[in-house]
Write a protein that holds these residues in place. Sequence first.
Motif, PDB file in Angstrom:
ATOM      1  N   GLU A  14       0.816  -1.211   0.000  1.00 11.61           N
ATOM      2  CA  GLU A  14       0.000   0.000   0.000  1.00 11.61           C
ATOM      3  C   GLU A  14       0.854   1.268   0.000  1.00 11.61           C
ATOM      4  O   GLU A  14       0.494   2.260  -0.635  1.00 11.61           O
ATOM      5  N   ASP A  15       2.012   1.215   0.679  1.00 11.42           N
ATOM      6  CA  ASP A  15       2.901   2.385   0.672  1.00 11.42           C
ATOM      7  C   ASP A  15       3.355   2.719  -0.745  1.00 11.42           C
ATOM      8  O   ASP A  15       3.384   3.887  -1.144  1.00 11.42           O
ATOM      9  N   SER A  16       3.735   1.706  -1.492  1.00  9.87           N
ATOM     10  CA  SER A  16       4.204   1.962  -2.860  1.00  9.87           C
ATOM     11  C   SER A  16       3.056   2.439  -3.746  1.00  9.87           C
ATOM     12  O   SER A  16       3.251   3.281  -4.637  1.00  9.87           O
ATOM     13  N   GLU A  17       1.853   1.928  -3.505  1.00  6.02           N
ATOM     14  CA  GLU A  17       0.695   2.395  -4.264  1.00  6.02           C
ATOM     15  C   GLU A  17       0.404   3.862  -3.966  1.00  6.02           C
ATOM     16  O   GLU A  17       0.120   4.656  -4.863  1.00  6.02           O
ATOM     17  N   LYS A  18       0.479   4.230  -2.682  1.00  2.38           N
ATOM     18  CA  LYS A  18       0.262   5.634  -2.308  1.00  2.38           C
ATOM     19  C   LYS A  18       1.332   6.523  -2.917  1.00  2.38           C
ATOM     20  O   LYS A  18       1.038   7.612  -3.435  1.00  2.38           O
ATOM     21  N   PHE A  19       2.589   6.064  -2.855  1.00  9.40           N
ATOM     22  CA  PHE A  19       3.698   6.853  -3.383  1.00  9.40           C
ATOM     23  C   PHE A  19       3.497   7.149  -4.869  1.00  9.40           C
ATOM     24  O   PHE A  19       3.590   8.302  -5.311  1.00  9.40           O
ATOM     25  N   THR A  20       3.233   6.109  -5.651  1.00  7.36           N
ATOM     26  CA  THR A  20       3.082   6.306  -7.098  1.00  7.36           C
ATOM     27  C   THR A  20       1.836   7.128  -7.413  1.00  7.36           C
ATOM     28  O   THR A  20       1.845   7.932  -8.348  1.00  7.36           O
ATOM     29  N   TYR A  21       0.787   6.964  -6.611  1.00 11.41           N
ATOM     30  CA  TYR A  21      -0.433   7.757  -6.839  1.00 11.41           C
ATOM     31  C   TYR A  21      -0.168   9.240  -6.582  1.00 11.41           C
ATOM     32  O   TYR A  21      -0.617  10.112  -7.359  1.00 11.41           O
ATOM     33  N   ILE A  22       0.566   9.556  -5.509  1.00  7.14           N
ATOM     34  CA  ILE A  22       0.912  10.957  -5.204  1.00  7.14           C
ATOM     35  C   ILE A  22       1.766  11.544  -6.327  1.00  7.14           C
ATOM     36  O   ILE A  22       1.492  12.642  -6.823  1.00  7.14           O
ATOM     37  N   ILE A  23       2.806  10.812  -6.720  1.00  7.40           N
ATOM     38  CA  ILE A  23       3.708  11.318  -7.764  1.00  7.40           C
ATOM     39  C   ILE A  23       2.970  11.484  -9.080  1.00  7.40           C
ATOM     40  O   ILE A  23       3.129  12.507  -9.774  1.00  7.40           O
ATOM     41  N   ASP A  24       2.146  10.510  -9.462  1.00  3.40           N
ATOM     42  CA  ASP A  24       1.394  10.609 -10.726  1.00  3.40           C
ATOM     43  C   ASP A  24       0.433  11.790 -10.706  1.00  3.40           C
ATOM     44  O   ASP A  24       0.304  12.518 -11.695  1.00  3.40           O
ATOM     45  N   THR A  25      -0.248  11.988  -9.569  1.00  5.35           N
ATOM     46  CA  THR A  25      -1.198  13.097  -9.447  1.00  5.35           C
ATOM     47  C   THR A  25      -0.484  14.440  -9.536  1.00  5.35           C
ATOM     48  O   THR A  25      -0.890  15.340 -10.288  1.00  5.35           O
ATOM     49  N   ALA A  26       0.603  14.582  -8.775  1.00  6.37           N
ATOM     50  CA  ALA A  26       1.356  15.838  -8.774  1.00  6.37           C
ATOM     51  C   ALA A  26       1.995  16.114 -10.132  1.00  6.37           C
ATOM     52  O   ALA A  26       2.016  17.259 -10.603  1.00  6.37           O
ATOM     53  N   THR A  27       2.497  15.059 -10.783  1.00  3.54           N
ATOM     54  CA  THR A  27       3.114  15.209 -12.103  1.00  3.54           C
ATOM     55  C   THR A  27       2.103  15.711 -13.132  1.00  3.54           C
ATOM     56  O   THR A  27       2.392  16.633 -13.913  1.00  3.54           O
ATOM     57  N   LYS A  28       0.923  15.129 -13.121  1.00  4.24           N
ATOM     58  CA  LYS A  28      -0.118  15.553 -14.069  1.00  4.24           C
ATOM     59  C   LYS A  28      -0.459  17.025 -13.878  1.00  4.24           C
ATOM     60  O   LYS A  28      -0.574  17.786 -14.851  1.00  4.24           O
ATOM     61  N   ILE A  29      -0.605  17.449 -12.638  1.00  2.34           N
ATOM     62  CA  ILE A  29      -0.960  18.848 -12.365  1.00  2.34           C
ATOM     63  C   ILE A  29       0.189  19.772 -12.734  1.00  2.34           C
ATOM     64  O   ILE A  29      -0.023  20.830 -13.336  1.00  2.34           O
TER      65      ILE A  29
END
Length: 404
Positions: A14-29
Motif C-alpha cells: 500500500e505504501d508503494s501504491e500511495k507513493f506512485t499515486y501521489i507522484i502521478d497526481t502531482a506530475t499531471k498537475i
Amino acid sequence: MIKALRGMKDLTFEDSEKFTYIIDTATKIAKNYGYSYMETPILEETKLFKRSVGESSDIVGKEMYQFIDKGGNDVCMRPEGTAGAVRAFIQSKLDRRQNEKFKFFYYGAMFRYERPQKGRFREFHQFGCESFGESSVYEDFTIIQMVADIFNALNIKYTLKINSLGCRECMPLYRKKLVEFLEEKRENLCQDCNRRVITNPIRVLDCKNSGCQEILKSSPKLIDNLCNGCNSDLNQLVEILKENNISFEIDTNLVRGLDYYNKTAFEFISGEIGTQSAIAGGGRYDKLVEFLGGKSTPAVGFAIGVERIMDIMELPKVKREGYYMGVLDKKALNTLLPLAHKKRQNIKVSIEYKPKRLKAHLKGADRINARYCVVIGEDELESGTIWIKDLEEKRESIIKREEF
C-alpha cells in the motif's frame, strides 16, 4: 538478519501504491501548469548546500550525510531539491537566456540525519517545482495555487500560512532591530537560539522551543518593517488569494528552514501528523542563482513532503483491472502462454503457472483485483476454447480461443 537502516523505509504494497499515486497526481498537475521534468544527482558537492541552504541552518550544521569520497572530494547526499535544480539551471547556461522563462518539476529521495518520527525519516522523498525568470507576484500565487490543486486532488485538508521575508533593502534594518531585542533576552533563550543570534538571527523565529516562542510573541515583526516594494507585493498576494477563494493565514514568524528565501514564503500545514505539521513549503529566492555563480534570475518554487502526506491520505477505490489466467491441467499451460502474451500488448495480465481447481483460481483473481478470470482445462484444451468470467459483472462464458 540485515535490516534497513534506522530512519530509512522500504516502499511496498500500500505504501508503494500511495507513493506512485501521489507522484502521478502531482506530475499531471505540474504538467498542466507548464512544467517539464528535471532530474539531478543524489550526490553533490557539499559546498553547494553550504552556500545555498546556509551554514548556520540545522540542515548544514547537524543533518547532512557528508563524507570525503575516494577522489578526495567533499560531497554529501542532497538534503533538499532546490539547490541542485539551481545548480543544473546554471550549468546548462539557462541563466544566460534572460528573456526566457523555465519551469521544472522533480521528485526523488533526500537525506537528513535527524531523529526519525512520524512522517519524518532520514531518507525521505520530495516532489518539487521551480520556476525561473518570472518576478511577478502572480507567479508566487500560481505556485501556491498549484500546491493547493495537488492537495485538493489527493483529498488532503490543509491550512495555508504565508509571510514576507523582505529583501536586501528592508531585511538588514529588520535584522538589526531583531538582534537588539534578542540580546536583551539571551539568558532566557535556548542554546540553539543563542548561537543563532550571532550566526543568523532570523533563524531564531523558527525555533520550536516553547520558552523561545513565548519570548518571540513580543519581538519586532518583519511584516511591520517591509520596504514599499515588499509590502506592495505582499498586499497584492493577499488580494489575489482572496479573489481566488484560497484561505490563508499570515504567520509573522514563518521563515522556512532554508536561508535562500526572500519576499514570499509559505507553508501548507496539516493538523493530522503531530508536531511536524508542515506538508509542503516554498517561496521566492531571487538571489540564489546569482549567489551560486549565475546571472541574476528571479525564481520561486515549492516542495511537498511525500511521506508526510502518505500517512494522512487514502487511496481512491481501485476498479478491477486486467486478466488473471490459469490452468486446471499442466498440459494446457503451453496453450495459455501465447494468449497471455497477445493480451499483454494492451492490458495487464497475471499468470498462475501451477494447475489449480477453479475455485482456487477465482480466489487468486480476486486477490489481485483482476476484472477477468480466464481458465483452460482439459475440455477447453480439446475444444479450442477458454472459460472466462467477468468478476465485475458476474458473468461467465466459454468462447473460442480465436475470439479471445
